[in-house]
Design an enzyme around this catalytic site. Structure first.
Site, PDB file in Angstrom:
ATOM      1  N   LYS A 182      10.408   5.653  58.265  1.00 38.85           N
ATOM      2  CA  LYS A 182      10.709   4.279  57.905  1.00 38.85           C
ATOM      3  C   LYS A 182       9.429   3.600  57.434  1.00 38.85           C
ATOM      4  O   LYS A 182       8.613   3.182  58.235  1.00 38.85           O
ATOM      5  CB  LYS A 182      11.350   3.559  59.091  1.00 38.85           C
ATOM      6  CG  LYS A 182      12.732   4.162  59.388  1.00 38.85           C
ATOM      7  CD  LYS A 182      13.424   3.602  60.613  1.00 38.85           C
ATOM      8  CE  LYS A 182      14.789   4.280  60.761  1.00 38.85           C
ATOM      9  NZ  LYS A 182      15.455   3.961  62.026  1.00 38.85           N
ATOM     10  N   GLU A 239      27.469  22.270  68.335  1.00 38.49           N
ATOM     11  CA  GLU A 239      28.625  21.439  68.658  1.00 38.49           C
ATOM     12  C   GLU A 239      29.763  21.611  67.651  1.00 38.49           C
ATOM     13  O   GLU A 239      30.865  21.085  67.852  1.00 38.49           O
ATOM     14  CB  GLU A 239      28.229  19.956  68.696  1.00 38.49           C
ATOM     15  CG  GLU A 239      27.303  19.570  69.845  1.00 38.49           C
ATOM     16  CD  GLU A 239      25.821  19.788  69.540  1.00 38.49           C
ATOM     17  OE1 GLU A 239      25.508  20.566  68.614  1.00 38.49           O
ATOM     18  OE2 GLU A 239      24.976  19.182  70.235  1.00 38.49           O
ATOM     19  N   TRP A 284      13.543   3.937  53.572  1.00 37.79           N
ATOM     20  CA  TRP A 284      13.612   5.233  54.227  1.00 37.79           C
ATOM     21  C   TRP A 284      13.045   6.314  53.304  1.00 37.79           C
ATOM     22  O   TRP A 284      13.379   6.372  52.122  1.00 37.79           O
ATOM     23  CB  TRP A 284      15.058   5.595  54.579  1.00 37.79           C
ATOM     24  CG  TRP A 284      15.593   4.847  55.766  1.00 37.79           C
ATOM     25  CD1 TRP A 284      14.975   3.839  56.444  1.00 37.79           C
ATOM     26  CD2 TRP A 284      16.856   5.055  56.406  1.00 37.79           C
ATOM     27  NE1 TRP A 284      15.762   3.390  57.480  1.00 37.79           N
ATOM     28  CE2 TRP A 284      16.935   4.126  57.472  1.00 37.79           C
ATOM     29  CE3 TRP A 284      17.916   5.927  56.203  1.00 37.79           C
ATOM     30  CZ2 TRP A 284      18.045   4.054  58.329  1.00 37.79           C
ATOM     31  CZ3 TRP A 284      19.026   5.857  57.042  1.00 37.79           C
ATOM     32  CH2 TRP A 284      19.081   4.919  58.099  1.00 37.79           C
ATOM     33  N   THR A 319      23.065  23.707  73.947  1.00 35.25           N
ATOM     34  CA  THR A 319      22.233  23.354  72.798  1.00 35.25           C
ATOM     35  C   THR A 319      20.771  23.537  73.168  1.00 35.25           C
ATOM     36  O   THR A 319      20.379  23.372  74.326  1.00 35.25           O
ATOM     37  CB  THR A 319      22.416  21.878  72.394  1.00 35.25           C
ATOM     38  OG1 THR A 319      21.993  21.072  73.507  1.00 35.25           O
ATOM     39  CG2 THR A 319      23.854  21.574  72.082  1.00 35.25           C
TER      40      THR A 319
END
Lengths: 540, 540
Positions: A435, A330, A440, A185
């Site tokens: 936040k 992944e 959010w 990755t």
């Protein structure tokens, strides 16, 4: 009770065998900047056998890693097919890694051989002395002139190495759960981590690429693989194309808009796959240099969320349908694909297409909230996406990462909602969500809203510290040359598109959003530029 | 080196879970002769959980066999999904078996439960006393009135049995190589032999049904499954439809042309699958009762070779594309599908479509001659077809059949050639080929040639003993009512279509070609009719 079915393993060798015979007339077309070189899949099959014999001669007799440091081209395709088929493990090195990352992944993967493109020699050779397991460097093409390798390493020219080798190879039968290929990755935090795909996972994923709820790649397609082969296995296109008999159009190092447009004009792809920034660049180029690209019935876009404005642009200006998809290294990487339900039309259809799409039967998905509870797929509840299935990673190679895997599920780090009929909408990365005063704010939603303005080329939003609200959004925006847009007009533009309390008060106009090695917005770098005071911020 | 992929099994439970949630709005539509009853996949999912709980209560706790003796309908679909998902094994009993065959397969499979359609009770109950392992008979619907079962067996009404059971079930994780379902071949020689499909084979086969080189079933399709669920798993349509979100149209017992036409008119299938005789019957009916059936973009035809004339008729008269396919119970059954290569047109395209088609990557195929040598795929060399792959049988359940399996390959008993690009053309069954003076004559080629005559409804060709040539062809032909064709005109018609030495001199005009329980030409019966002197033979 056991079944009476044959115990036939799913393997890369079977993909190679099938593609090079039944689809022997399909071809891999590699762009050279001015013209194309072509190789039939039958010939690729013969050259794969030669490559495998040559690698055996270099001591690749078991599960040794054979690394590639290459662009997308015919020789990279040969490595993709030959190395796993002979029982060894392909390791695709990301050519855009920083030197210390490259050294880390090559040593961690214990690469025995590296196949390298001549144009990339300058990026590789300075690191060679620190690659402790590499014994052989193979340079594609005919020549190794001027290539210096440290003592104890040998250098070979690819064509000379395979010339004269037998054109058939008795591919061994493998355990389908053994590793076939590795990809690390490009993680923006910590060392890159390795995912080792199995023969089984690659085979099943290739089937999915050819399924009607996936990209639906088909025999006779001409697939333009812009997404690099060193990035999540070029989204599985090379294997799927060989499985189904689609030809592959490989841009090699010619990834800038101008040569890409020339390649499209010359070779008439029927579909393509790349990250949004590639298409954004192509679109800007085509504004100045009009060209019909409607030969492409679909372009698969993933890697980052696609701004709806880009989807409309491609469909309405260019006659090209954007197929929005979600996945990651992944996940092999095909996760969800935004095919709308049959029978939907107009706005409803667009609404489905803006989402990250629907998962196939082989990928289970669930959302988990801060408290670790699974939240319902009701289209409203928000949680971190977790996925599970036969082509989803269950661990990293040789390192523990308990925070990424739990109860057999991969924690994706993406946050969003899922509708009852399975459509995923991502609102942010867990680490990018802003936040603000206990609420959010999705950085991605804000970015899309800003990028909907015709004068905006791109925009990235990060959370910055705020005394009153803990965090507030900062918009880093790239405005088209000569356009009239200002921070004030952009803020005004947003006013009927986002809730008032979400309206950003921090803005910075920049020349380009910093990108990671795979072309994603590099918000980590943007955050450090902000904290280092490198950005000129306007507060409104 | 092991991969880092999750160890997620391929299972029927995953198909059920996916179809009943993500595709919960798709539906199974069962014809009742005059109208349709509908059930959403979400509801099917809940009822599957209820059925599984009910079966647990009847002692189905391990890999017990749960048999079905049913038409194609919603309840049969529920059994298809629930029984394997709970870890038990579905056994689809062929309702057209002779009584002694039925008794053999139910006892050999050790069926614990039989689910039966009320209309089929009269076919089942006379045999029940001889079914030594059956403990429970479940009659679909609300009533068991008048159903008599022997001592030691219990009878239940399906709806009463599942009513009140929980609508969720914690489907166990299975070994993907364990048996999920069984089907016995309808073999015209010897006892029927059982094939036990695994979760893995069913799952992979379902993916193939949705792949672009397979039937390419897609979300939103309305699949008319005429092929019986007791015959090679209805060619995998029920599982594939649930996997991809296609609705299923189930004709129940209404398989005659008239109700089938009414069902098509009412429910507008987009694709269908059945053996040639069904389509032949429908075509004759539509000649008298014209109706637009072009809603069906494709009909998948297999089980027997499709006469080219029928393919043209369907495409040119009805606007329906025939997709010719080859497979058998032992191949799950999807083998080859005759999709022509992209870019072919006109006669070349038709030529590819007449073949049995091309195998997907998951099915390896080879031809083996009389001497046991593999012959090349050059389009000319003839051999017996052998196949290999993850959804191909490697043995029969509980019996040895060394003549059918060798070196990991299934010997299909079919004879033909394969082109370099993988297209299979079958010329005959090994046992049906006519050996005339040391040369082989394909019975199938002759049948197709005769059936190309507009006055011929169907024709079967067998070899009959001949003093001079060992064997010569006998044509058993069914001539359309009121047509002028005679044996002489038919022979004349053939004269420019087959080699002179192949021209049949033995003819018999019959009312109908005898069929096996699954609708194939029963040449064994035709041969015994011939040798018993029951056919009136004209020698020309």
């Amino acid at each position: 009770m056991l079944s009476t079915m044959q115990d036939a393993p799913l393997s890369v060798a079977q993909v190679l065998r099938h593609g090079s015979t039944v689809h022997g007339r399909a071809e891999v077309v590699t762009w050279t900047g001015a013209e194309a070189r072509r190789r039939s899949y039958a010939e690729v099959g013969r050259r794969c056998a030669q490559l495998a014999h040559a690698l055996r001669g270099l001591g690749v007799t078991g599960d040794e890693r054979v690394a590639t440091f290459m662009w997308n081209n015919a020789e990279h395709l040969e490595a993709y097919l030959a190395v796993p088929s002979m029982g060894a493990v392909l390791h695709t090195l990301n050519i855009r890694l920083f030197p210390e990352q490259l050294i880390h992944v090559a040593n961690h993967g214990e690469d025995h051989v590296v196949i390298v493109d001549p144009t990339l020699i300058p990026l590789l050779t300075p690191q060679l002395a620190q690659l402790t397991t590499v014994k052989h460097v193979i340079v594609t093409g005919d020549s190794v002139d001027g290539v210096e390798v440290p003592d104890g390493m040998q250098v070979h020219a690819y064509e000379a190495l395979i010339a004269g080798q037998p054109t058939e190879f008795d591919w061994p039968e493998v355990d389908e759960r053994s590793a076939a290929a590795m990809c690390y990755t490009s993680g923006t935090t910590g060392d890159p981590k390795g995912v080792a795909y199995s023969h089984r996972s690659i085979y099943l994923h290739s089937m999915q690429v050819c399924m009607t709820d996936g990209p639906a790649l088909k025999q006779g397609d001409r697939a333009l693989a812009v997404v690099p082969q060193f990035h999540a296995m070029a989204w599985g296109l090379p294997y799927a194309a060989f499985m189904i008999g689609a030809s592959l159009l490989m841009p090699d190092r010619f990834l800038q808009p101008e040569p890409l447009a020339a390649f499209i004009a010359a070779e008439q792809p029927t579909m393509s796959a790349a990250v949004p920034t590639i298409w954004q660049g192509l679109h800007l180029y085509l504004e100045q240099h009009p060209q019909d690209i409607s030969c492409m019935h679909d372009v698969l876009i993933g890697g980052s969320a696609v701004p709806p404005s880009m989807m409309h642009t491609f469909e309405e200006d260019h006659g090209v349908q954007v197929l929005h998809a979600w996945g990651m290294t992944e996940t092999s990487p095909l996760g969800s694909v935004a095919r709308p339900p049959a029978g939907t039309e107009g706005d409803e259809r667009w609404h489905y297409r803006y989402t990250q799409g629907r998962f196939p039967a082989s990928v289970q998905a669930r959302l988990v909230d801060d408290a670790g509870e699974v939240v319902p797929n009701d289209g409203d509840s928000i949680g971190e996406l977790e996925v599970r299935g036969p082509w989803i990673a269950g661990s990293y190679y040789g390192v523990d990462a308990p925070d990424k895997f739990q109860d057999g599920w991969l924690r994706t780090g993406d946050v969003g909602s899922i509708t009852p009929d399975g459509y995923l909408t991502l609102t942010d990365r867990t680490k990018d969500i802003i936040k603000s005063g206990g609420e959010w704010i999705s950085s991605v939603d804000l970015e899309n809203a800003v990028m909907g303005h015709p004068d905006v080329i791109e925009a990235a939003v990060i959370g910055v510290p705020d005394q009153k609200w803990d965090e507030r959004p900062l918009v880093a925006v790239v405005i088209r040359d000569g356009a009239d847009a200002t921070v004030d007009t952009l803020r005004e533009f947003l006013s009927d598109k986002v809730a008032k309390w979400q309206l950003p008060e921090n803005w910075t106009v920049i020349n380009e959003v910093p990108k990671t090695s795979v072309g994603k917005f590099d918000k980590k770098r943007l955050r450090s530029q902000y904290s280092d005071g490198e950005l000129e911020v306007t507060r409104v």
